[in-house]
Design an enzyme around this catalytic site. Structure first.
Site, PDB file in Angstrom:
ATOM      1  N   LYS A 152      -8.006  61.595 -14.115  1.00 35.16           N
ATOM      2  CA  LYS A 152      -6.740  61.016 -14.847  1.00 35.16           C
ATOM      3  C   LYS A 152      -7.130  59.582 -15.157  1.00 35.16           C
ATOM      4  CE  LYS A 152      -2.523  62.975 -13.779  1.00 35.16           C
ATOM      5  NZ  LYS A 152      -1.300  62.912 -12.983  1.00 35.16           N
TER       6      LYS A 152
HETATM    7  C1  E4P Z   1       1.677  64.074 -14.447  1.00 34.94           C
HETATM    8  O1  E4P Z   1       0.524  64.442 -14.362  1.00 34.94           O
HETATM    9  C2  E4P Z   1       2.452  63.250 -13.543  1.00 34.94           C
HETATM   10  O2  E4P Z   1       2.018  63.572 -12.299  1.00 34.94           O
HETATM   11  C3  E4P Z   1       4.009  63.424 -13.714  1.00 34.94           C
HETATM   12  O3  E4P Z   1       4.290  64.477 -14.416  1.00 34.94           O
HETATM   13  C4  E4P Z   1       4.971  62.319 -13.661  1.00 34.94           C
HETATM   14  O4  E4P Z   1       6.149  62.900 -13.560  1.00 34.94           O
HETATM   15  P1  E4P Z   1       7.565  61.970 -13.010  1.00 34.94           P
HETATM   16  O5  E4P Z   1       7.895  61.263 -14.291  1.00 34.94           O
HETATM   17  O6  E4P Z   1       8.289  62.753 -12.734  1.00 34.94           O
HETATM   18  O7  E4P Z   1       6.999  60.977 -12.155  1.00 34.94           O
END
Ligand code: E4P
Length: 225
Positions: free
Chosen positions: A84
């Site tokens: 990521k």
């Molecule tokens: C995606 O890969 C992220 O880990 C995640 O969906 C972030 O979501 P949030 O806005 O609930 O922190």
């Protein structure tokens, strides 16, 4: 549309893996921080042993060099690890670099279609538009999924998948599928909630009740014979 679990919690992953619906897992630094005392490498390797699909591990460097170094290290942990990187210019550079090394990336924190298009052009494996966080600032998050799907659909060279992230409630899952997402990464609680319906619960209760009554009648009938 495939379902990923958005967590670094091993018990949640074990549980959902047993449902037979799990195609991958996404983690992030916040989710890792919730698992007090857990080692990142061990956690990623454990997840990879439980789920046969992409496991996203997030870099924390702010420059491309650092992201690539982290990415190369994480990718060596297991072939299913996807790196990521953020939707920034440095993230694009890292994406292109890692792609040349044969390493897949998840370009995360995507909040507009330009970021998604450039990530795809740089060779991203998936892009992650954050639906809930856009909703939080009164911008319709699901419109972004739709727009990216439209833009990607116009370019036959793009094979980057759309991963709907920041999913906050069960309705988001279905809306993401209808808007053209390839994957939704869903928190454990939202997945549990998505299988609940009061009519299902009432229906089970009624069937069990009728079955018990039928058995009681049968026992009574045998007793009088
Ligand atoms: C995606 O890969 C992220 O880990 C995640 O969906 C972030 O979501 P949030 O806005 O609930 O922190």
């Amino acid at each position: 549309m495939k379902i990923f679990l958005d967590t670094a919690n091993i018990r949640e992953i074990e549980e959902v893996a047993s449902w037979g619906i799990l195609s991958g897992v996404t983690t992030n630094p916040t989710l890792m921080a919730r698992e007090e005392g857990a080692d990142f490498e061990e956690t990623v390797k454990k997840i990879a042993s439980l789920v046969d699909g992409p496991i996203s591990a997030e870099t924390v460097s702010e420059d491309a060099d650092g992201m690539v170094k982290e990415g190369m290290k994480f990718a060596a942990w297991h072939p299913n690890v996807v790196i990521k990187v953020p939707s920034t210019i440095e993230g694009l550079k890292a994406t292109a670099w890692l792609k040349r090394e044969g390493i897949r990336t998840n370009v995360t924190l995507c909040f507009n279609a330009n970021q998604a298009l450039l990530a795809a052009r740089a060779g991203a494996f998936v892009v992650s538009p954050f639906v809930g966080r856009l909703d939080d600032i009164s911008e319709p998050g699901m419109d972004l999924i739709q727009e990216i799907a439209e833009v990607f659909g116009m370019d036959s060279e793009i094979d980057t998948q759309i991963l709907a992230a920041s999913i906050r409630h069960p309705r988001h899952i279905i809306e993401a599928a209808k808007a053209g997402a390839d994957i939704a990464t869903v928190p454990f609680g939202v997945l549990q909630q998505s299988m609940k319906h009061p009519l299902t619960e009432a229906g089970i209760e009624r069937f069990l009740d009728d079955w018990r009554k039928r058995e009681a009648v049968q026992i009574a009938t045998v007793g009088t014979e």
